[in-house]
Write an enzyme that holds these catalytic residues in place. Structure first.
Site: not given
Ligand code: 5RP
Length: 268
Positions: A173
């Site tokens: 991610k």
């Molecule tokens: C925090 C995370 C969150 O899950 C990630 O940032 C995704 O959420 P958003 O779309 O609100 O940024 O891993 O560390």
């Protein structure tokens, strides 16, 4: 690839299109009661049927998601810092593999902080988590977290994503950025994008479209969904882009249409 690993991944990156809508609700692990996620059960419940998987900590999973709900769980297993603490990168693994298995998780998630004070520890932890998780056919999602002082450009995000992939992460991610194709090209495993801080719905849908168009397999999105004025229409619009190949402006029209009072009434 091991059958269990493949099976778990297919619950997250869905056949037949190989795309993913992951709803992120793990923010409380360092942000506490974030706006609109103060009561997690209330925020999560209406969104569950529109996502492919849910990214969550064990505490919120146990307390706020029904065990009769059949939704693949991506379990956040790292933590140890807070938004008011001295260093966000000071994380360790806090949830063990046995608990993840008891919770019927489909993947484990942890953050790495490349370029931060605790870079070394978080990268080594990722490698170790992959060693342990693979013994049980459990995939690992690496979150390329961005600390307070780190930028989110293609150079930095490519570096972080590639390091996570080299350690064996199965899904990564990261954030969308200019020249995002470069991040995708140099990352040999599937990439999903976070939404980041809340922005106007139209912009968040453009971000989603641009990321998927550049090669992301989908989203791991939180604030831009549950902090929206209309969370269900928003997740449905995001889904229409990810799984339905909808263009961003069309998806925004869908969002507006679904946000009209008659649709809200039908949902109630
Ligand atoms: C925090 C995370 C969150 O899950 C990630 O940032 C995704 O959420 P958003 O779309 O609100 O940024 O891993 O560390």
């Amino acid at each position: 690839m091991d059958w269990g690993l493949k099976n778990r991944i297919s619950g997250i990156i869905r056949p037949p299109d190989g795309k993913a809508v992951m709803l992120a609700v793990d923010h409380g692990y360092f942000l506490g009661p974030t706006e609109k996620l103060e009561a997690p059960a209330r925020a999560i419940r209406p969104l569950l049927r529109h996502c492919d998987s849910l990214m969550v900590t064990r505490g919120v999973l146990r307390s706020s998601v029904s065990a009769t709900q059949h939704i693949p769980i991506v379990l956040r297993v790292s933590g140890g810092s807070s938004i008011i603490g001295e260093d966000l990168s000071n994380e360790r693994i806090t949830t063990g593999i046995k608990d993840a298995l008891r919770l019927n998780s489909s993947a484990l998630a942890m953050s790495i902080f490349v370029g931060a004070k605790h870079e070394h520890r978080t990268i080594v932890s990722l490698g170790r988590l992959v060693n342990e998780a693979e013994e049980y056919g459990m995939p690992v999602l690496a979150v390329t977290a961005v600390g307070k002082d780190m930028g989110k450009d293609a150079r930095y995000l490519s570096l972080a994503c590639r390091i996570a992939a080299e350690q064996g992460a199965h899904i990564i991610k990261t954030y969308y950025c200019e020249n995002f194709e470069k991040v995708i090209e140099s990352c040999p495993v599937p990439v999903i994008i976070a939404g980041g801080k809340k922005i106007p719905e139209r912009d968040a849908l453009h971000l989603t479209y641009n990321a998927v168009n550049a090669g992301a397999v989908g989203v791991d999105m939180g604030r831009n969904i549950w902090q929206s004025e209309n969370p269900v229409p928003m997740i449905r619009a995001v889904r229409a882009i990810v799984h339905g190949n909808m263009k961003a402006d069309e998806a925004y029209e869908l969002y507006q249409r679904l946000s009209k009072p008659e649709h809200a009434k039908a949902r109630a």
